[in-house]
Design a protein around this motif. Structure first.
Motif, PDB file in Angstrom:
ATOM      1  N   MET A   1     -69.577   5.640  29.173  1.00  0.00           N
ATOM      2  CA  MET A   1     -68.425   4.917  29.665  1.00  0.00           C
ATOM      3  C   MET A   1     -68.017   5.501  31.022  1.00  0.00           C
ATOM      4  O   MET A   1     -68.056   6.700  31.224  1.00  0.00           O
ATOM      5  CB  MET A   1     -67.288   5.013  28.656  1.00  0.00           C
ATOM      6  CG  MET A   1     -66.108   4.213  29.065  1.00  0.00           C
ATOM      7  SD  MET A   1     -64.921   4.120  27.743  1.00  0.00           S
ATOM      8  CE  MET A   1     -64.853   2.394  27.575  1.00  0.00           C
ATOM      9  N   VAL A   2     -67.629   4.634  31.935  1.00  0.00           N
ATOM     10  CA  VAL A   2     -67.286   5.035  33.291  1.00  0.00           C
ATOM     11  C   VAL A   2     -65.811   5.409  33.352  1.00  0.00           C
ATOM     12  O   VAL A   2     -64.955   4.689  32.838  1.00  0.00           O
ATOM     13  CB  VAL A   2     -67.591   3.890  34.273  1.00  0.00           C
ATOM     14  CG1 VAL A   2     -67.210   4.281  35.677  1.00  0.00           C
ATOM     15  CG2 VAL A   2     -69.057   3.500  34.197  1.00  0.00           C
ATOM     16  N   ASP A   3     -65.530   6.530  34.030  1.00  0.00           N
ATOM     17  CA  ASP A   3     -64.148   6.976  34.195  1.00  0.00           C
ATOM     18  C   ASP A   3     -63.583   6.379  35.482  1.00  0.00           C
ATOM     19  O   ASP A   3     -63.988   6.758  36.580  1.00  0.00           O
ATOM     20  CB  ASP A   3     -64.108   8.501  34.249  1.00  0.00           C
ATOM     21  CG  ASP A   3     -62.702   9.038  34.347  1.00  0.00           C
ATOM     22  OD1 ASP A   3     -61.778   8.331  33.911  1.00  0.00           O
ATOM     23  OD2 ASP A   3     -62.536  10.158  34.852  1.00  0.00           O
ATOM     24  N   LEU A   4     -62.668   5.425  35.346  1.00  0.00           N
ATOM     25  CA  LEU A   4     -62.089   4.746  36.500  1.00  0.00           C
ATOM     26  C   LEU A   4     -60.854   5.443  37.047  1.00  0.00           C
ATOM     27  O   LEU A   4     -60.269   4.983  38.037  1.00  0.00           O
ATOM     28  CB  LEU A   4     -61.741   3.304  36.140  1.00  0.00           C
ATOM     29  CG  LEU A   4     -62.925   2.404  35.768  1.00  0.00           C
ATOM     30  CD1 LEU A   4     -62.436   1.025  35.389  1.00  0.00           C
ATOM     31  CD2 LEU A   4     -63.908   2.321  36.910  1.00  0.00           C
ATOM     32  N   SER A   5     -60.461   6.535  36.477  1.00  0.00           N
ATOM     33  CA  SER A   5     -59.256   7.218  36.947  1.00  0.00           C
ATOM     34  C   SER A   5     -59.456   7.848  38.329  1.00  0.00           C
ATOM     35  O   SER A   5     -58.484   8.129  39.026  1.00  0.00           O
ATOM     36  CB  SER A   5     -58.828   8.294  35.949  1.00  0.00           C
ATOM     37  OG  SER A   5     -59.817   9.305  35.873  1.00  0.00           O
ATOM     38  N   GLN A   6     -60.688   8.051  38.730  1.00  0.00           N
ATOM     39  CA  GLN A   6     -60.933   8.599  40.070  1.00  0.00           C
ATOM     40  C   GLN A   6     -60.614   7.597  41.174  1.00  0.00           C
ATOM     41  O   GLN A   6     -60.469   7.955  42.339  1.00  0.00           O
ATOM     42  CB  GLN A   6     -62.373   9.071  40.178  1.00  0.00           C
ATOM     43  CG  GLN A   6     -63.383   7.946  40.002  1.00  0.00           C
ATOM     44  CD  GLN A   6     -64.803   8.452  39.948  1.00  0.00           C
ATOM     45  OE1 GLN A   6     -65.038   9.623  40.185  1.00  0.00           O
ATOM     46  NE2 GLN A   6     -65.736   7.568  39.652  1.00  0.00           N
ATOM     47  N   TYR A   7     -60.488   6.317  40.817  1.00  0.00           N
ATOM     48  CA  TYR A   7     -60.144   5.289  41.798  1.00  0.00           C
ATOM     49  C   TYR A   7     -58.643   5.085  41.917  1.00  0.00           C
ATOM     50  O   TYR A   7     -58.190   4.288  42.739  1.00  0.00           O
ATOM     51  CB  TYR A   7     -60.804   3.959  41.433  1.00  0.00           C
ATOM     52  CG  TYR A   7     -62.304   3.995  41.583  1.00  0.00           C
ATOM     53  CD1 TYR A   7     -62.890   4.030  42.837  1.00  0.00           C
ATOM     54  CD2 TYR A   7     -63.124   3.992  40.471  1.00  0.00           C
ATOM     55  CE1 TYR A   7     -64.259   4.073  42.984  1.00  0.00           C
ATOM     56  CE2 TYR A   7     -64.494   4.032  40.609  1.00  0.00           C
ATOM     57  CZ  TYR A   7     -65.059   4.076  41.865  1.00  0.00           C
ATOM     58  OH  TYR A   7     -66.405   4.120  42.003  1.00  0.00           O
TER      59      TYR A   7
END
Length: 124
Positions: A1-7
């Motif tokens: 699963m991709v962690d989108l919190s870095q965006y």
């Protein structure tokens, strides 16, 4: 699963940029609407930039001198834009840079003399 919190910082930046740009556009419009007077009269609606009425037949002819003045302005505006960096770097370019700029200015002087002789600078 991709962690989108870095965006998230990019999303916050885009939101702030959108809010500030909207504020810079709509706040002056709102202030002018609230404080300005809206009394358009003949003097306010008159043509002041081009010298002829803007809302005429699109196929009507008008004087070509407007174009000549605009082209002359662009030419000599570009001359000024080239003169400043040349003057700043003259100690590095030496006599070669000086000769190149004198050639450039000579060509512009010939162009100005040609315009003057043809009457492009005469205004009636």
């Amino acid at each position: 699963m991709v962690d989108l919190s870095q965006y998230l910082p990019i999303l916050i930046f885009l939101f702030i940029a959108l809010a500030l740009s909207s504020l810079f556009v709509f706040l002056p419009m709102g202030v002018s609407y609230l404080t300005g007077t809206h009394n358009p009269d003949a003097e306010k609606l008159s043509e002041y930039e081009c010298g002829f009425p803007a809302f005429e037949d699109s196929r009507s002819q008008f004087d070509v001198r407007f174009y000549l003045v605009a082209i002359s302005f662009i030419i000599f505006d570009l001359e000024a834009a080239f003169l400043f960096p040349w003057a700043v770097s003259l100690d590095e370019t030496g006599w070669v840079g000086w000769g190149a700029m004198m050639t450039f200015l000579g060509i512009l002087a010939i162009g100005l003399a040609y315009e003057w002789k043809k009457g492009a600078l005469d205004w009636e």
